[in-house]
Design a protein around this motif. Structure first.
Motif, PDB file in Angstrom:
ATOM      1  N   LYS A   1       2.347   0.790   2.583  1.00 33.33           N
ATOM      2  CA  LYS A   1       2.386   1.532   1.317  1.00 33.33           C
ATOM      3  C   LYS A   1       2.293   3.043   1.532  1.00 33.33           C
ATOM      4  CE  LYS A   1       0.018  -2.224  -1.031  1.00 33.33           C
ATOM      5  NZ  LYS A   1      -1.214  -2.628  -1.715  1.00 33.33           N
ATOM      6  N   PHE A   2       1.704   3.461   2.634  1.00 33.86           N
ATOM      7  CA  PHE A   2       1.469   4.873   2.888  1.00 33.86           C
ATOM      8  C   PHE A   2       2.561   5.537   3.726  1.00 33.86           C
ATOM      9  CE2 PHE A   2      -2.744   2.982   2.294  1.00 33.86           C
ATOM     10  CZ  PHE A   2      -3.208   3.757   1.244  1.00 33.86           C
ATOM     11  N   LYS A   3       3.492   4.749   4.218  1.00 26.37           N
ATOM     12  CA  LYS A   3       4.501   5.281   5.130  1.00 26.37           C
ATOM     13  C   LYS A   3       5.778   5.600   4.373  1.00 26.37           C
ATOM     14  CE  LYS A   3       2.202   3.230   8.972  1.00 26.37           C
ATOM     15  NZ  LYS A   3       2.247   2.315  10.105  1.00 26.37           N
ATOM     16  N   LYS A   4       6.333   6.779   4.684  1.00 30.91           N
ATOM     17  CA  LYS A   4       7.468   7.294   3.931  1.00 30.91           C
ATOM     18  C   LYS A   4       8.809   6.739   4.395  1.00 30.91           C
ATOM     19  CE  LYS A   4       5.178  11.679   2.905  1.00 30.91           C
ATOM     20  NZ  LYS A   4       3.936  11.620   3.625  1.00 30.91           N
ATOM     21  N   ASN A   5       8.923   6.407   5.687  1.00 30.79           N
ATOM     22  CA  ASN A   5      10.215   5.956   6.207  1.00 30.79           C
ATOM     23  C   ASN A   5       9.999   5.003   7.394  1.00 30.79           C
ATOM     24  OD1 ASN A   5       9.815   7.630   8.595  1.00 30.79           O
ATOM     25  ND2 ASN A   5      10.341   9.367   7.271  1.00 30.79           N
ATOM     26  N   THR A   6      11.107   4.489   7.919  1.00 35.50           N
ATOM     27  CA  THR A   6      11.004   3.514   9.005  1.00 35.50           C
ATOM     28  C   THR A   6      10.454   4.133  10.289  1.00 35.50           C
ATOM     29  OG1 THR A   6      13.326   3.853   9.583  1.00 35.50           O
ATOM     30  CG2 THR A   6      12.817   2.043   8.084  1.00 35.50           C
ATOM     31  N   ASP A   7      10.684   5.420  10.500  1.00 35.31           N
ATOM     32  CA  ASP A   7      10.097   6.073  11.678  1.00 35.31           C
ATOM     33  C   ASP A   7       8.577   6.062  11.599  1.00 35.31           C
ATOM     34  OD1 ASP A   7      12.556   6.590  12.832  1.00 35.31           O
ATOM     35  OD2 ASP A   7      12.690   8.627  12.012  1.00 35.31           O
ATOM     36  N   ASP A   8       8.051   6.246  10.399  1.00 33.53           N
ATOM     37  CA  ASP A   8       6.594   6.164  10.215  1.00 33.53           C
ATOM     38  C   ASP A   8       6.082   4.757  10.519  1.00 33.53           C
ATOM     39  OD1 ASP A   8       6.515   8.819   9.440  1.00 33.53           O
ATOM     40  OD2 ASP A   8       6.290   8.385   7.295  1.00 33.53           O
TER      41      ASP A   8
ATOM     42  N   PHE B   1       4.080  -7.216  14.293  1.00 38.86           N
ATOM     43  CA  PHE B   1       3.520  -6.542  13.113  1.00 38.86           C
ATOM     44  C   PHE B   1       4.442  -5.447  12.597  1.00 38.86           C
ATOM     45  CE2 PHE B   1      -0.847  -8.202  14.155  1.00 38.86           C
ATOM     46  CZ  PHE B   1      -1.004  -8.889  12.961  1.00 38.86           C
ATOM     47  N   ILE B   2       5.167  -4.760  13.478  1.00 35.19           N
ATOM     48  CA  ILE B   2       6.130  -3.757  13.015  1.00 35.19           C
ATOM     49  C   ILE B   2       7.226  -4.441  12.211  1.00 35.19           C
ATOM     50  CG2 ILE B   2       7.971  -2.176  13.758  1.00 35.19           C
ATOM     51  CD1 ILE B   2       6.021  -1.206  15.965  1.00 35.19           C
ATOM     52  N   ASP B   3       7.720  -5.576  12.691  1.00 34.05           N
ATOM     53  CA  ASP B   3       8.727  -6.328  11.932  1.00 34.05           C
ATOM     54  C   ASP B   3       8.192  -6.705  10.555  1.00 34.05           C
ATOM     55  OD1 ASP B   3      10.486  -6.164  14.055  1.00 34.05           O
ATOM     56  OD2 ASP B   3      10.139  -8.226  14.740  1.00 34.05           O
ATOM     57  N   TYR B   4       6.962  -7.185  10.523  1.00 38.11           N
ATOM     58  CA  TYR B   4       6.322  -7.566   9.261  1.00 38.11           C
ATOM     59  C   TYR B   4       6.174  -6.346   8.351  1.00 38.11           C
ATOM     60  CZ  TYR B   4       2.538  -9.093   6.141  1.00 38.11           C
ATOM     61  OH  TYR B   4       1.761  -9.388   5.057  1.00 38.11           O
ATOM     62  N   GLU B   5       5.732  -5.246   8.923  1.00 36.54           N
ATOM     63  CA  GLU B   5       5.520  -4.030   8.134  1.00 36.54           C
ATOM     64  C   GLU B   5       6.836  -3.468   7.619  1.00 36.54           C
ATOM     65  OE1 GLU B   5       3.110   0.205   8.410  1.00 36.54           O
ATOM     66  OE2 GLU B   5       3.126  -1.134  10.146  1.00 36.54           O
ATOM     67  N   MET B   6       7.899  -3.588   8.417  1.00 30.90           N
ATOM     68  CA  MET B   6       9.211  -3.112   7.964  1.00 30.90           C
ATOM     69  C   MET B   6       9.638  -3.885   6.707  1.00 30.90           C
ATOM     70  SD  MET B   6      10.363  -0.644   9.857  1.00 30.90           S
ATOM     71  CE  MET B   6      12.131  -0.602   9.971  1.00 30.90           C
ATOM     72  N   LYS B   7       9.420  -5.188   6.708  1.00 30.81           N
ATOM     73  CA  LYS B   7       9.763  -5.992   5.526  1.00 30.81           C
ATOM     74  C   LYS B   7       8.936  -5.557   4.330  1.00 30.81           C
ATOM     75  CE  LYS B   7      11.145  -9.879   8.346  1.00 30.81           C
ATOM     76  NZ  LYS B   7      10.678 -11.089   8.993  1.00 30.81           N
ATOM     77  N   GLU B   8       7.666  -5.322   4.547  1.00 29.19           N
ATOM     78  CA  GLU B   8       6.791  -4.866   3.455  1.00 29.19           C
ATOM     79  C   GLU B   8       7.200  -3.471   2.977  1.00 29.19           C
ATOM     80  OE1 GLU B   8       4.277  -6.539   1.807  1.00 29.19           O
ATOM     81  OE2 GLU B   8       5.122  -8.228   2.905  1.00 29.19           O
ATOM     82  N   HIS B   9       7.554  -2.625   3.907  1.00 28.91           N
ATOM     83  CA  HIS B   9       7.941  -1.250   3.572  1.00 28.91           C
ATOM     84  C   HIS B   9       9.211  -1.227   2.706  1.00 28.91           C
ATOM     85  CE1 HIS B   9       8.319   3.062   4.016  1.00 28.91           C
ATOM     86  NE2 HIS B   9       9.567   2.900   4.385  1.00 28.91           N
ATOM     87  N   HIS B  10      10.127  -2.142   2.973  1.00 32.74           N
ATOM     88  CA  HIS B  10      11.377  -2.181   2.222  1.00 32.74           C
ATOM     89  C   HIS B  10      11.225  -2.741   0.818  1.00 32.74           C
ATOM     90  CE1 HIS B  10      13.810  -0.678   5.428  1.00 32.74           C
ATOM     91  NE2 HIS B  10      13.493  -1.669   6.247  1.00 32.74           N
ATOM     92  N   LYS B  11      10.090  -3.362   0.529  1.00 31.87           N
ATOM     93  CA  LYS B  11       9.879  -3.949  -0.803  1.00 31.87           C
ATOM     94  C   LYS B  11       9.715  -2.880  -1.859  1.00 31.87           C
ATOM     95  CE  LYS B  11       7.945  -8.361   0.494  1.00 31.87           C
ATOM     96  NZ  LYS B  11       6.794  -9.249   0.408  1.00 31.87           N
TER      97      LYS B  11
END
Length: 93
Positions: free
Chosen positions: A37-44, A83-93
């Motif tokens: 929720k706190f990350k602005k982009n995929t690089d983050d 966890f990065i894969d998981y977080e990427m999915k969450e980030h895209h939501k």
């Protein structure tokens, strides 16, 4: 560590530890989801600098606890990728 008298006792103790590891992984995944929720982009999300900081930290912890730092690093690198894969999915939501 408990001194075991046979393989069944060894396995029983490993089962107890596995239960704790899974519990902690579950807790960690909740924080990973929250971090997205706190990350602005995929690089983050990928954050290679942070990954290397975590690896250095856990290698030192491995030495502190008398464990093999190479094994701990391999486990953590695999876990972080997952966890990065998981977080990427969450980030895209």
């Amino acid at each position: 560590m408990v001194e075991c008298k046979n393989i069944d006792e060894v396995r029983a103790n490993i089962d107890i530890i596995d239960r704790e590891i899974v519990k902690l992984l579950s807790e960690r995944s909740k924080y990973v989801r929250h971090a997205a929720k706190f990350k602005k982009n995929t690089d983050d999300v990928k954050s290679p600098k942070r990954v290397e900081e975590v690896i250095a930290k856990v290698r030192n912890l491995a030495l502190e606890y008398g464990s093999n730092p190479e094994i701990v690093e391999q486990i953590y690198r695999t876990m972080i990728v997952c966890f990065i894969d998981y977080e990427m999915k969450e980030h895209h939501k």
